[in-house]
Structure formats: C-alpha cells, structure tokens
Design a protein around this motif. Structure first.
Motif, PDB file in Angstrom:
ATOM      1  N   ALA A 155      -4.016   9.187   9.954  1.00 54.76           N
ATOM      2  CA  ALA A 155      -5.334   9.721   9.334  1.00 54.76           C
ATOM      3  C   ALA A 155      -6.224   8.532   8.980  1.00 54.76           C
ATOM      4  O   ALA A 155      -6.878   8.440   7.980  1.00 54.76           O
ATOM      5  N   GLY A 156      -6.633   7.898  10.177  1.00 56.73           N
ATOM      6  CA  GLY A 156      -7.709   6.776  10.349  1.00 56.73           C
ATOM      7  C   GLY A 156      -7.214   5.612   9.363  1.00 56.73           C
ATOM      8  O   GLY A 156      -8.052   4.826   9.118  1.00 56.73           O
ATOM      9  N   GLY A 157      -5.973   5.531   9.251  1.00 57.16           N
ATOM     10  CA  GLY A 157      -5.476   4.179   8.307  1.00 57.16           C
ATOM     11  C   GLY A 157      -4.229   3.759   8.999  1.00 57.16           C
ATOM     12  O   GLY A 157      -3.583   4.502   9.955  1.00 57.16           O
ATOM     13  N   TYR A 158      -3.637   2.556   8.471  1.00 58.41           N
ATOM     14  CA  TYR A 158      -2.609   2.073   9.004  1.00 58.41           C
ATOM     15  C   TYR A 158      -1.505   1.841   7.816  1.00 58.41           C
ATOM     16  O   TYR A 158      -1.750   1.549   6.770  1.00 58.41           O
ATOM     17  N   ARG A 159      -0.064   2.212   8.213  1.00 56.31           N
ATOM     18  CA  ARG A 159       0.715   2.058   7.119  1.00 56.31           C
ATOM     19  C   ARG A 159       2.124   1.779   7.622  1.00 56.31           C
ATOM     20  O   ARG A 159       2.306   1.945   9.123  1.00 56.31           O
ATOM     21  N   PHE A 160       3.141   1.024   7.007  1.00 58.35           N
ATOM     22  CA  PHE A 160       4.372   0.839   7.607  1.00 58.35           C
ATOM     23  C   PHE A 160       5.443   1.837   7.454  1.00 58.35           C
ATOM     24  O   PHE A 160       5.437   2.626   6.353  1.00 58.35           O
ATOM     25  N   TYR A 161       6.277   2.122   8.439  1.00 56.46           N
ATOM     26  CA  TYR A 161       7.270   3.008   8.427  1.00 56.46           C
ATOM     27  C   TYR A 161       8.547   2.616   8.872  1.00 56.46           C
ATOM     28  O   TYR A 161       8.716   1.800   9.863  1.00 56.46           O
ATOM     29  N   VAL A 162       9.774   3.151   8.742  1.00 58.92           N
ATOM     30  CA  VAL A 162      10.895   2.834   9.035  1.00 58.92           C
ATOM     31  C   VAL A 162      10.838   3.115  10.446  1.00 58.92           C
ATOM     32  O   VAL A 162      10.348   4.469  11.049  1.00 58.92           O
TER      33      VAL A 162
ATOM     34  N   PRO B 279      12.713  -4.600  19.303  1.00 62.88           N
ATOM     35  CA  PRO B 279      11.671  -3.932  18.353  1.00 62.88           C
ATOM     36  C   PRO B 279      12.406  -4.336  16.989  1.00 62.88           C
ATOM     37  O   PRO B 279      13.611  -4.203  16.431  1.00 62.88           O
ATOM     38  N   ARG B 280      11.314  -4.452  15.964  1.00 60.82           N
ATOM     39  CA  ARG B 280      11.825  -4.851  14.597  1.00 60.82           C
ATOM     40  C   ARG B 280      12.296  -3.420  14.066  1.00 60.82           C
ATOM     41  O   ARG B 280      12.034  -2.111  14.744  1.00 60.82           O
ATOM     42  N   GLY B 281      12.873  -3.295  12.812  1.00 59.53           N
ATOM     43  CA  GLY B 281      13.313  -2.067  12.302  1.00 59.53           C
ATOM     44  C   GLY B 281      12.076  -1.310  11.493  1.00 59.53           C
ATOM     45  O   GLY B 281      12.742  -0.250  11.054  1.00 59.53           O
ATOM     46  N   PHE B 282      11.097  -1.763  11.542  1.00 62.91           N
ATOM     47  CA  PHE B 282       9.854  -0.946  11.037  1.00 62.91           C
ATOM     48  C   PHE B 282       8.722  -1.187  12.054  1.00 62.91           C
ATOM     49  O   PHE B 282       8.981  -1.756  12.903  1.00 62.91           O
ATOM     50  N   GLU B 283       7.811  -0.271  11.836  1.00 61.51           N
ATOM     51  CA  GLU B 283       6.536  -0.441  12.786  1.00 61.51           C
ATOM     52  C   GLU B 283       5.555  -0.012  12.013  1.00 61.51           C
ATOM     53  O   GLU B 283       5.507   0.434  10.834  1.00 61.51           O
ATOM     54  N   LEU B 284       4.481  -0.301  12.548  1.00 61.33           N
ATOM     55  CA  LEU B 284       3.095  -0.311  12.064  1.00 61.33           C
ATOM     56  C   LEU B 284       2.105   1.013  12.766  1.00 61.33           C
ATOM     57  O   LEU B 284       2.352   0.980  13.959  1.00 61.33           O
ATOM     58  N   ARG B 285       2.170   2.096  12.074  1.00 60.60           N
ATOM     59  CA  ARG B 285       1.259   3.235  12.722  1.00 60.60           C
ATOM     60  C   ARG B 285      -0.057   3.350  12.218  1.00 60.60           C
ATOM     61  O   ARG B 285      -0.152   3.316  11.075  1.00 60.60           O
ATOM     62  N   GLU B 286      -0.671   4.047  13.009  1.00 64.43           N
ATOM     63  CA  GLU B 286      -2.219   4.456  12.535  1.00 64.43           C
ATOM     64  C   GLU B 286      -2.054   5.901  12.363  1.00 64.43           C
ATOM     65  O   GLU B 286      -2.009   6.767  13.327  1.00 64.43           O
TER      66      GLU B 286
ATOM     67  N   ALA C 233       1.054  -0.971  -0.025  1.00 62.85           N
ATOM     68  CA  ALA C 233       0.029  -0.048  -0.238  1.00 62.85           C
ATOM     69  C   ALA C 233       1.074   1.307   0.111  1.00 62.85           C
ATOM     70  O   ALA C 233       1.948   1.276   0.869  1.00 62.85           O
ATOM     71  N   ASP C 234       0.567   2.281  -0.906  1.00 60.84           N
ATOM     72  CA  ASP C 234       1.287   3.596  -0.861  1.00 60.84           C
ATOM     73  C   ASP C 234       0.606   4.647   0.074  1.00 60.84           C
ATOM     74  O   ASP C 234       1.165   5.583   0.448  1.00 60.84           O
ATOM     75  N   GLU C 235      -0.762   4.380   0.597  1.00 60.48           N
ATOM     76  CA  GLU C 235      -1.452   5.157   1.355  1.00 60.48           C
ATOM     77  C   GLU C 235      -1.959   4.470   2.558  1.00 60.48           C
ATOM     78  O   GLU C 235      -2.018   3.158   2.553  1.00 60.48           O
ATOM     79  N   PRO C 236      -2.351   4.891   3.798  1.00 63.05           N
ATOM     80  CA  PRO C 236      -2.614   4.236   4.823  1.00 63.05           C
ATOM     81  C   PRO C 236      -3.942   3.400   4.622  1.00 63.05           C
ATOM     82  O   PRO C 236      -4.873   4.003   3.754  1.00 63.05           O
ATOM     83  N   LEU C 237      -3.992   2.304   5.008  1.00 63.35           N
ATOM     84  CA  LEU C 237      -5.337   1.434   4.784  1.00 63.35           C
ATOM     85  C   LEU C 237      -6.261   1.574   6.139  1.00 63.35           C
ATOM     86  O   LEU C 237      -5.643   1.109   7.153  1.00 63.35           O
ATOM     87  N   SER C 238      -7.617   1.735   6.077  1.00 59.21           N
ATOM     88  CA  SER C 238      -8.428   1.772   7.088  1.00 59.21           C
ATOM     89  C   SER C 238      -8.534   0.474   7.635  1.00 59.21           C
ATOM     90  O   SER C 238      -8.604  -0.547   6.761  1.00 59.21           O
TER      91      SER C 238
END
Length: 203
Positions: free
Chosen positions: A82-89, A73-80, A26-31
């Motif tokens: 703008a009402g959606g979820y997305r992977f970030y470093v 912790p892993r090298g990436f994280e899952l953030r919520e 996904a390129d954008e946060p997914l709800s």
C-alpha cells in the motif's frame, strides 16, 4: 528532546539503523517519503537503504566482511505494501508462530478484546484509528491479540492513507456458527437512540 540530542542520535547511527528503529515501532506501513522526513535525508537515499535491508533480510547482498554471498534469510521480512514499508513474519514461519501463540494465549478474551472485536465485526472493513476513535482508547495490542487468535484479519488498505483495514475471519464466523456477517444479530435495540450507526452499513 532537544535538537542537539536528535542530531547526535542521527550522527551515531546509520540510515539503515534509523529506518529499522522507525519500522519496528510502526503499526501501519510507512512510505519512503515519511521515512525520509523522519530521518531528514533525501527519499532516494531512503529507497536505496530500504532495498539493502530487504536484500539483507532475504539472505542476499553483502555479508559482514563485504563479500556478496548467499545466507539464510531472517525470520522476518520487509515488505512494501500500500505504498509503504512494514515488517512481517516470514510466511514459512507462520506455523511456528501460530503454535506459540496458541500455547501462550489464554482461552478467554478480555473485555477490551471483546469490545474491539464487536467494533470490527459491525464496522468492517475498519482501521485501527477508527476503532480507537470509537472506543476512545489505544487498541494496538488488542488488535494484535485478535490477529494472533485468528479472529480478525487484514482485508484491505485505505486508498488514501494506506492504513490497514481489518475484518472478521472465517474462523470467527465458524465460532459464531454463521456463514456471513449479514447474519450478525442487530445491536440497535440494545443501544441508545441515535447509536444505530455502530452497526455495519450493510446490516
């Protein structure tokens, strides 16, 4: 792809695995609703699975043997966002990623990157979808390059769609030798009649 193939793939993988697969492309946060629809499960199950993933990536929650224990912790994280979820470093690793990108990225930008950068500069804040519409090509990889080079940055999220909006960075302004986007040169004289709308509304 047939319905049977889809059903078999869902049956062969856990909900967490399915969510990871969707989020990584996904390129954008997914709800949670969008993810629940894609996985054909109730939203509450998706939220529960997402919480478990967040805990796992942060080094908390049950380990492989089922015991609760603290882990790195892993090298990436899952953030919520703008009402959606997305992977970030993970933020603490930003210097490592920045150093790698600077070593791997060529000094010159491609023509596609320059054109995309111009669209962002004059239409900011602007989403990837709007950029792609203007350039009539997919711009995902080009935007990632500009982000990695520090020339553009995420500045906001669209209130209705949750799409990330991009704008120019202070680093780019420094490269251009200007203090504000209002100092960007007018492009109207270089365009055909009726194309002035390309410029930023405030210019």
């Amino acid at each position: 792809m047939t319905d049977e193939t889809l059903a078999a793939a869902r049956a062969a993988h856990t909900l967490q695995q399915q969510l990871e697969a969707l989020l990584i492309v996904a390129d954008e946060p997914l709800s949670a609703m969008a993810l629940a629809t894609a996985c054909d499960v109730p939203v509450r199950e998706v939220r529960k699975a997402l919480a478990a993933l967040v805990a796992d990536y942060d080094g908390a929650g049950p380990s492989a043997n089922g015991a609760d224990e603290s882990r790195q912790p892993r090298g990436f994280e899952l953030r919520e966002v703008a009402g959606g979820y997305r992977f970030y470093v993970r933020e603490s690793l930003d210097p490592v990623v920045e150093d790698f990108v600077q070593q791997q990225t060529p000094a010159k930008l491609s023509q596609a990157a320059l054109e995309t950068l111009a669209v962002i500069a004059y239409r900011q804040p602007v989403s990837r979808g709007a950029i792609a519409s203007i350039r009539a090509v997919n711009v995902d990889s080009v935007v990632r390059t500009l982000l990695a080079r520090g020339l553009v940055e995420e500045v906001a999220h669209d209130a209705e769609t949750g799409a990330i909006l991009y704008g120019t960075s202070e680093q780019l302004l420094a490269h251009l030798g200007i203090g504000d986007i209002s100092e960007l040169p007018s492009v109207a004289p270089l365009l055909d009649d009726g194309s002035e709308g390309f410029e930023h509304e405030s210019l």
